[in-house]
Design an enzyme around this catalytic site. Sequence first.
Site, PDB file in Angstrom:
ATOM      1  CG  HIS A 122      -2.308   0.595   0.833  1.00 24.32           C
ATOM      2  ND1 HIS A 122      -3.437   0.423   1.609  1.00 24.32           N
ATOM      3  CD2 HIS A 122      -2.713   1.364  -0.229  1.00 24.32           C
ATOM      4  CE1 HIS A 122      -4.462   1.054   1.058  1.00 24.32           C
ATOM      5  NE2 HIS A 122      -4.048   1.638  -0.055  1.00 24.32           N
ATOM      6  CG  ASP A 145      -6.047  -0.366   4.825  1.00 26.37           C
ATOM      7  OD1 ASP A 145      -5.874  -1.352   5.573  1.00 26.37           O
ATOM      8  OD2 ASP A 145      -5.120   0.156   4.190  1.00 26.37           O
ATOM      9  CG  HIS A 147      -3.879  -1.687   8.968  1.00 29.26           C
ATOM     10  ND1 HIS A 147      -4.090  -2.689   8.029  1.00 29.26           N
ATOM     11  CD2 HIS A 147      -3.515  -2.303  10.118  1.00 29.26           C
ATOM     12  CE1 HIS A 147      -3.872  -3.865   8.602  1.00 29.26           C
ATOM     13  NE2 HIS A 147      -3.530  -3.667   9.865  1.00 29.26           N
ATOM     14  CG  ASP A 149      -2.231   2.111   5.547  1.00 32.53           C
ATOM     15  OD1 ASP A 149      -1.872   1.449   6.546  1.00 32.53           O
ATOM     16  OD2 ASP A 149      -2.666   1.589   4.504  1.00 32.53           O
ATOM     17  CG  HIS A 162       2.853  -1.536   4.435  1.00 31.56           C
ATOM     18  ND1 HIS A 162       2.244  -2.773   4.353  1.00 31.56           N
ATOM     19  CD2 HIS A 162       3.349  -1.452   5.700  1.00 31.56           C
ATOM     20  CE1 HIS A 162       2.359  -3.409   5.508  1.00 31.56           C
ATOM     21  NE2 HIS A 162       3.016  -2.634   6.337  1.00 31.56           N
ATOM     22  CG  ASP A 253      -4.765  -3.256   2.529  1.00 30.91           C
ATOM     23  OD1 ASP A 253      -4.875  -4.493   2.450  1.00 30.91           O
ATOM     24  OD2 ASP A 253      -3.789  -2.702   3.063  1.00 30.91           O
ATOM     25  CG  ASP A 255      -5.406  -5.142   5.427  1.00 32.49           C
ATOM     26  OD1 ASP A 255      -6.268  -4.256   5.360  1.00 32.49           O
ATOM     27  OD2 ASP A 255      -4.219  -4.890   5.754  1.00 32.49           O
ATOM     28  CD  GLU A 298      -0.115  -4.349   1.678  1.00 29.51           C
ATOM     29  OE1 GLU A 298       0.408  -5.478   1.808  1.00 29.51           O
ATOM     30  OE2 GLU A 298       0.480  -3.278   1.929  1.00 29.51           O
TER      31      GLU A 298
END
Length: 350
Positions: A122, A145, A147, A149, A162, A253, A255, A298
């Site tokens: 990312h 996401d 996260h 980031d 990332h 992302d 995830d 990712e």
Amino acid sequence: MALRGALYRLSHSSRHFNHTCQQSRAHSVAVLGAPFSKGQKKRGVEHGPKVIRDAGLIERLSNFDFSVHDFGDLNFQHLEEDEPYMDVKFPRTVGAANKKLSAAVRNAVSAGHTLLMLGGDHSLAIGSVSGHAQHSPDLCLIWVDAHADINTPMTSPSGNLHGQPVSFMLKELQDKMPDIPGFSWTKPFLSSRDLVYIGLRDVDPGEYQFLKSFGIQYFTMRDIDRLGIQRVMEVTFDHLLARKQRPIHLSFDIDAFDPSLAPATGTPVNGGLTYREGIYIAEEIHNTGLLSVMDMVEVNPVLGASPEAVEATATLAVDVIASSLGQTREGAHTSMDEIPSGKNDTELRL
């Protein structure tokens, strides 16, 4: 009531924009691979573009009513001498890769394509979003996401880039960012009001402080549980589009999904999006008629526990991409000028 009224107006203006957009612009999609992994420590994510293509991406998109241009993969170099800077790993390598990606994204969007960027980790969003912004400085960013980031080198627990791409973009963080080697080519270009997060559930302390201090609109998984994904998307569009119709950059992302659905990824976090929630996000973004660039990042085949886990993750990525570009759960249908007759010409004349 004011919000409901704004949403009503937005729904009608979005429909109008979608109609005029389809009328005025020949729709084509460009696919660009970015096989890059130096924004984090785990090998394998550089193979993401290949496994997503191998999961049938181009074949799926070829069924749509637009042209598809696969531009292949960018070639990135790992610099021999790339010492950490303030614990930031591979800053010059990541900076050079994103500079190259930024130019490629700018050129594709300038040529009239809707761009799909396949990562890679990312950290590539630095180049993808900045390249998009060079062509469309009024863009808005939807970041899906687990996260945020948005760490800076001073707040990052890991030093992995990332986990820091958004901090390079935000104007509000300009005085919090040091001059990192490799990034002199880019300057902050995005205001905090132009960003919405969806799916957060693993936010670092410094990131939480930034989200609150700058009044960034975000939805955690708890918010999605509480409000429902339909309401989350309504508020997202009201926040980003009620004042002005503008291009959307979707940075997704994998995830963001629950690890039971997307196991082949580097930083999985339990309690993520369901399949239906993720697809609904993509469908609603498509329905605005405003999607201009999408990142899918990712996907890491090396981290899948089995071939089936890798295939499930890559196929999920293809499903999200296809939904962002017009696939519906009724099926993706090409246009038909007329319904075929069951009778031949002689029978019709009689």
